[in-house]
Design a protein around this motif. Structure first.
Motif, PDB file in Angstrom:
ATOM      1  N   GLU A   2       0.829  -1.194   0.000  1.00 47.94           N
ATOM      2  CA  GLU A   2       0.000   0.000   0.000  1.00 47.94           C
ATOM      3  C   GLU A   2       0.867   1.248   0.000  1.00 47.94           C
ATOM      4  OE1 GLU A   2      -3.118   0.668  -0.178  1.00 47.94           O
ATOM      5  OE2 GLU A   2      -4.070  -1.295  -0.026  1.00 47.94           O
ATOM      6  N   LYS A   3       0.412   2.266  -0.717  1.00 50.18           N
ATOM      7  CA  LYS A   3       1.141   3.531  -0.763  1.00 50.18           C
ATOM      8  C   LYS A   3       1.177   4.189   0.606  1.00 50.18           C
ATOM      9  CE  LYS A   3       1.013   8.091  -2.947  1.00 50.18           C
ATOM     10  NZ  LYS A   3       0.296   8.960  -3.901  1.00 50.18           N
ATOM     11  N   TYR A   4       0.093   4.042   1.364  1.00 48.10           N
ATOM     12  CA  TYR A   4       0.018   4.658   2.684  1.00 48.10           C
ATOM     13  C   TYR A   4      -1.046   3.956   3.522  1.00 48.10           C
ATOM     14  CZ  TYR A   4      -4.404   6.848   1.386  1.00 48.10           C
ATOM     15  OH  TYR A   4      -5.708   7.056   1.006  1.00 48.10           O
ATOM     16  N   THR A  32      -1.613  10.037   7.851  1.00 46.66           N
ATOM     17  CA  THR A  32      -1.094   9.150   6.815  1.00 46.66           C
ATOM     18  C   THR A  32       0.360   8.776   7.107  1.00 46.66           C
ATOM     19  OG1 THR A  32      -0.689  11.164   5.545  1.00 46.66           O
ATOM     20  CG2 THR A  32      -2.572   9.828   4.899  1.00 46.66           C
ATOM     21  N   TYR A  34       3.244   7.138   4.921  1.00 40.16           N
ATOM     22  CA  TYR A  34       3.564   6.764   3.549  1.00 40.16           C
ATOM     23  C   TYR A  34       4.657   5.704   3.510  1.00 40.16           C
ATOM     24  CZ  TYR A  34       0.666  10.660   2.081  1.00 40.16           C
ATOM     25  OH  TYR A  34      -0.405  11.500   1.867  1.00 40.16           O
ATOM     26  N   SER A  35       4.532   4.811   2.550  1.00 38.72           N
ATOM     27  CA  SER A  35       5.522   3.735   2.427  1.00 38.72           C
ATOM     28  C   SER A  35       6.889   4.287   2.049  1.00 38.72           C
ATOM     29  CB  SER A  35       5.066   2.696   1.394  1.00 38.72           C
ATOM     30  OG  SER A  35       4.868   3.307   0.125  1.00 38.72           O
ATOM     31  N   SER A  36       6.905   5.417   1.334  1.00 38.95           N
ATOM     32  CA  SER A  36       8.164   6.058   0.969  1.00 38.95           C
ATOM     33  C   SER A  36       8.479   7.158   1.976  1.00 38.95           C
ATOM     34  CB  SER A  36       8.084   6.652  -0.440  1.00 38.95           C
ATOM     35  OG  SER A  36       9.263   7.369  -0.745  1.00 38.95           O
ATOM     36  N   ARG A  51       2.810  14.092  -5.539  1.00 43.14           N
ATOM     37  CA  ARG A  51       1.842  12.998  -5.453  1.00 43.14           C
ATOM     38  C   ARG A  51       2.316  11.863  -4.560  1.00 43.14           C
ATOM     39  NH1 ARG A  51      -0.571  10.085 -10.771  1.00 43.14           N
ATOM     40  NH2 ARG A  51       1.506   9.157 -10.812  1.00 43.14           N
ATOM     41  N   GLU A  52       3.639  11.683  -4.432  1.00 39.33           N
ATOM     42  CA  GLU A  52       4.152  10.594  -3.607  1.00 39.33           C
ATOM     43  C   GLU A  52       3.714  10.734  -2.155  1.00 39.33           C
ATOM     44  OE1 GLU A  52       8.025   8.102  -4.209  1.00 39.33           O
ATOM     45  OE2 GLU A  52       8.565   9.970  -3.203  1.00 39.33           O
ATOM     46  N   TRP A  53       3.524  11.975  -1.700  1.00 40.08           N
ATOM     47  CA  TRP A  53       3.066  12.218  -0.334  1.00 40.08           C
ATOM     48  C   TRP A  53       1.660  12.819  -0.311  1.00 40.08           C
ATOM     49  CZ3 TRP A  53       7.817  14.413   2.845  1.00 40.08           C
ATOM     50  CH2 TRP A  53       8.716  13.359   3.091  1.00 40.08           C
ATOM     51  N   PRO A  55      -2.456  11.284  -0.476  1.00 40.01           N
ATOM     52  CA  PRO A  55      -3.175  10.019  -0.303  1.00 40.01           C
ATOM     53  C   PRO A  55      -4.094   9.691  -1.483  1.00 40.01           C
ATOM     54  CG  PRO A  55      -4.247  11.718   0.963  1.00 40.01           C
ATOM     55  CD  PRO A  55      -3.032  12.354   0.353  1.00 40.01           C
ATOM     56  N   ARG A  57      -4.032   7.825  -5.772  1.00 30.95           N
ATOM     57  CA  ARG A  57      -3.292   7.039  -6.757  1.00 30.95           C
ATOM     58  C   ARG A  57      -3.206   7.774  -8.098  1.00 30.95           C
ATOM     59  NH1 ARG A  57      -6.701   3.222  -4.387  1.00 30.95           N
ATOM     60  NH2 ARG A  57      -8.108   3.291  -6.163  1.00 30.95           N
TER      61      ARG A  57
END
Length: 418
Positions: A2-4, A32, A34-36, A51-53, A55, A57
């Motif tokens: 999951e992204k977050y 949130t 985040y995976s990154s 967009r990476e941070w 919530p 897609r």
């Protein structure tokens, strides 16, 4: 992977990414995770650069703007500051600033709208606003066609202008009453079948969207600032700056010290100032007599876990009480030095910075970020045609049939069964 995930700040339990509150009933915000942990900017338009941070897609590319940060020279010199960065949110073509509603509420509306689309909820979105948030959600819903019910105090309807010719996706309900009356009425309607409650401060898409102000400022300046200034109504923008700073510290490239939050409210209607300082700064006439009544919220998320109090305590922050005269003087000074118009709410933040400099709360060499939450409206109206949105229905907060009147109008406009 999951992204977050959305994590409760009280019990630590991880929830479905689209949750608005803890299933255990905790009165705490979800945050949130985040995976990154490292922020890598994307070559995408507007806010989607981050967009990476966020919530979401996907993204809504059309009409999206973002904060533009630059180092001040003229205004900084007027205050005797050496390292002042302006986070500008609005319309200023020469700096490639193109928020078409001239408010940083665009940063909330686009990820919130995208998140709703991904959730697959086809109900009518309900938003209560004193004006700026309504304009931002009207903008994005006019682009996407998402049915939207705006509930706005009658005295704020003049702020509902648009650059769109087609606003048929928007039902504007004006309420004879104040912002809290609009929030209460909108909340009751949003709880009914067929409507969608966007969640306010509890919606991580709104907070993380506003948090991109700090992301842009730090990536532009190269490190976390010592101080961050912003005018607030509910205080959610301050919470967002704090949360974004936590993530940036976790990234490891921008410093290890949280910026001190300097939040500003407009007296005589400053509930957060009252709560933080233990002083009565809320007049019985509120929100009358304010320099900008968008900064008034009777029920801000102050004591909620992860709310304004926690943000201030974690950052050694404070809240300022700004008079109308201070705001007016600060607005004139900023506009003269920076050569761009700013919204009255942003002027309250500018006045807080002026006050902090005068009191020695910030040093000349300190790195400072000043969030201009809205600007360039006069410039936009010179460059582009705009029109005032007409109310679809008018009600009184004291009318027991107000909800039914609004619902009937929504059914008629959107052809939905509720």
């Amino acid at each position: 992977m999951e992204k977050y995930t959305a994590t409760c700040l009280h019990c630590g339990e991880r929830h479905d990414p689209y949750s608005l509150s803890c299933r255990n009933g905790d009165d705490a915000l979800l945050r949130t995770i985040y995976s990154s942990s490292r922020l890598n900017c994307a070559d995408l338009p507007g806010i989607w650069r981050y967009r990476e941070w966020l919530p979401v897609r996907g993204m809504i590319e059309e009409g999206s703007g973002r904060t533009v940060t630059y180092k001040s020279t003229a205004f900084a010199s007027a205050l005797g500051l050496e390292d002042l960065w302006i986070a500008f949110n609005g319309y200023w073509p020469e700096k490639d600033a193109r928020m078409m509603t001239c408010t940083f509420k665009d940063l909330e509306s686009f990820p919130t709208m995208q998140r709703l689309r991904e959730l697959g909820d086809t109900g009518v979105m309900v938003v209560a606003s004193a004006g700026n948030t309504a304009r931002a959600f009207s903008h994005v819903c006019s682009i996407t066609g998402q049915p939207l019910l705006l509930v706005v105090p009658e005295g704020s309807a003049h702020r509902l202008w648009t650059t769109h010719e087609d606003t048929s996706a928007v039902c504007l309900a004006t309420v004879e009453g104040d912002y809290f009356d609009a929030i209460s009425l909108a909340g009751r309607i949003a709880s009914m079948d067929g409507f969608v409650n966007e969640g306010g401060a509890r919606n991580v898409a709104r907070r993380d969207g506003m948090g991109t102000v700090m992301l842009d400022a730090v990536l532009t300046a190269g490190s976390l600032p010592d101080h961050y200034f912003q005018a607030v109504g509910s205080g959610t923008g301050g919470i967002s700056a704090w949360e974004a700073s936590i993530r940036l510290i976790g990234d490891g490239r921008f410093g290890s010290k949280l910026p001190r939050l300097h939040l500003a409210q407009n007296i005589p209607c400053a509930p957060l100032y009252s709560l933080w300082h233990g002083k009565d700064a809320v007049s019985t006439s509120c929100p009358g007599e304010m320099y900008d009544d968008v900064l008034f919220n009777r029920k801000p998320p102050y004591g909620t876990r992860g709310g304004v109090r926690d943000a201030l305590e974690a950052t050694r922050g404070t809240i300022y009480a700004i008079s109308n005269d201070e705001a007016s003087g600060a607005q004139s000074l900023f506009e003269a030095e920076e050569n761009i118009d700013i919204n009255p709410a942003a002027a309250v933040a500018v006045a807080a910075l002026v006050q902090a400099v005068r009191k020695g709360s910030v040093l000349p060499e300190d790195r400072i970020v000043l969030n201009i939450t809205g600007g360039g409206q006069k410039r936009l109206m010179q460059d582009l045609p705009v029109r005032l949105m007409k109310p679809s229905v008018r009600v009184s907060a004291n009318d027991p049939n107000a909800e039914r009147t609004i619902i009937t109008t929504v059914q008629s406009m959107f052809g939905v069964r509720i």
